[in-house]
Write a protein that holds these residues in place. Structure first.
Motif, PDB file in Angstrom:
ATOM      1  N   GLN A 274       0.819  -1.409  -0.006  1.00  7.03           N
ATOM      2  CA  GLN A 274       0.090   0.103  -0.104  1.00  7.03           C
ATOM      3  C   GLN A 274       0.736   1.330   0.050  1.00  7.03           C
ATOM      4  O   GLN A 274       0.606   2.159  -0.743  1.00  7.03           O
ATOM      5  N   ASP A 275       2.001   1.250   0.701  1.00  8.98           N
ATOM      6  CA  ASP A 275       2.810   2.454   0.756  1.00  8.98           C
ATOM      7  C   ASP A 275       3.568   2.633  -0.668  1.00  8.98           C
ATOM      8  O   ASP A 275       3.681   3.911  -1.041  1.00  8.98           O
ATOM      9  N   ASN A 276       3.853   1.608  -1.257  1.00 10.47           N
ATOM     10  CA  ASN A 276       4.476   1.754  -2.600  1.00 10.47           C
ATOM     11  C   ASN A 276       3.226   2.185  -3.652  1.00 10.47           C
ATOM     12  O   ASN A 276       3.614   3.223  -4.581  1.00 10.47           O
ATOM     13  N   PHE A 277       2.226   1.741  -3.351  1.00 16.94           N
ATOM     14  CA  PHE A 277       0.938   2.097  -4.282  1.00 16.94           C
ATOM     15  C   PHE A 277       0.974   3.538  -4.267  1.00 16.94           C
ATOM     16  O   PHE A 277       0.458   4.340  -5.097  1.00 16.94           O
ATOM     17  N   ARG A 278       0.573   4.079  -2.862  1.00 16.39           N
ATOM     18  CA  ARG A 278       0.144   5.499  -2.788  1.00 16.39           C
ATOM     19  C   ARG A 278       1.235   6.436  -3.140  1.00 16.39           C
ATOM     20  O   ARG A 278       0.881   7.309  -3.956  1.00 16.39           O
ATOM     21  N   ARG A 279       2.582   5.843  -3.435  1.00 16.26           N
ATOM     22  CA  ARG A 279       3.824   7.057  -3.733  1.00 16.26           C
ATOM     23  C   ARG A 279       3.665   6.939  -5.224  1.00 16.26           C
ATOM     24  O   ARG A 279       3.557   7.976  -5.968  1.00 16.26           O
ATOM     25  N   ILE A 280       3.409   5.878  -5.848  1.00 19.33           N
ATOM     26  CA  ILE A 280       3.152   5.679  -7.462  1.00 19.33           C
ATOM     27  C   ILE A 280       1.788   6.595  -7.712  1.00 19.33           C
ATOM     28  O   ILE A 280       2.013   7.510  -8.562  1.00 19.33           O
ATOM     29  N   VAL A 281       0.692   6.482  -7.047  1.00 24.35           N
ATOM     30  CA  VAL A 281      -0.557   7.152  -7.389  1.00 24.35           C
ATOM     31  C   VAL A 281      -0.179   8.690  -7.285  1.00 24.35           C
ATOM     32  O   VAL A 281      -0.591   9.430  -7.791  1.00 24.35           O
ATOM     33  N   ASP A 282       0.733   9.064  -6.244  1.00 30.71           N
ATOM     34  CA  ASP A 282       0.990  10.462  -6.088  1.00 30.71           C
ATOM     35  C   ASP A 282       1.960  11.284  -7.132  1.00 30.71           C
ATOM     36  O   ASP A 282       2.422  12.239  -6.907  1.00 30.71           O
TER      37      ASP A 282
END
Length: 201
Positions: free
Chosen positions: A163-171
């Protein structure tokens, strides 16, 4: 035997095709805006047939996780050092940009994750998948309370890392920008797991 193999392949193909059609419609219009009847019509099957394959509407999306449900259990099978095997597996996933690690910026993958985590009904259904994943891992770790506690922590750690990785990619960050921190976070997380559960390390 060959006939059974062919039948199974056709069944799996049907699962994949119907799920793909449903996910495409959900991503275009939103999960709640697409009815099961519309999905059945788009897939050229009846509603009863669709429900034979997918008992709930949410399962049309979560089918994509089916192969991952017992993945952790498969990784630790016959391993003397299960945590080391899971650590290697997660780091390999980061290297491959496996979507399950959250480190993937393909537009379709991002759209799917946004659909999944942006739909309360799907998030709720996802917990069932996580519980089954934990149960399979606990069994592979030998069963009992210690194994159940370990499995719960391991599944939670992998979910949080992804989830942390995904959030950064989405940002807006790129995979290459996120990867070094993702690897360091995974290393640290499995270090902490090993420290807290030395008998599984």
């Amino acid at each position: 035997m060959a006939e059974m193999g062919l039948r199974e392949r056709k069944r799996q193909r049907m699962y994949q095709d119907v799920s793909d059609i449903a996910v495409r419609l959900f991503m275009e219009r939103g999960f709640d805006a697409v009815s099961v009847a519309e999905i059945a019509a788009a897939a050229a099957i009846s509603k009863p047939t669709l429900f034979r394959y997918f008992p709930a509407k949410e399962d049309l999306v979560l089918h994509r996780f089916a192969d991952h449900e017992d993945e952790a259990a498969r990784v630790v099978a016959d391993e003397a050092k299960p945590l080391a095997a899971l650590r290697r597996h997660f780091l390999d996933g980061l290297e491959r940009c496996d979507p399950i690690t959250g480190l993937n910026d393909h537009p379709q993958v991002l759209a799917f994750h946004s659909l999944l985590y942006g739909t309360p009904a799907l998030v709720a259904r996802l917990y069932g998948y996580l519980e089954r994943s934990e149960a399979a891992l606990a069994e592979a770790l030998g069963g009992g309370l210690d194994a159940r506690l370990a499995a719960g922590q391991i599944v939670a750690v992998q979910r949080i890392l992804a989830q942390d990785n995904f959030r950064r990619i989405v940002d807006g960050e790129s995979v290459e920008e996120v990867r070094p921190d993702a690897v360091a976070a995974a290393e640290r997380a499995f270090e902490l797991l090993a420290a807290g559960m030395p008998h599984f390390a």
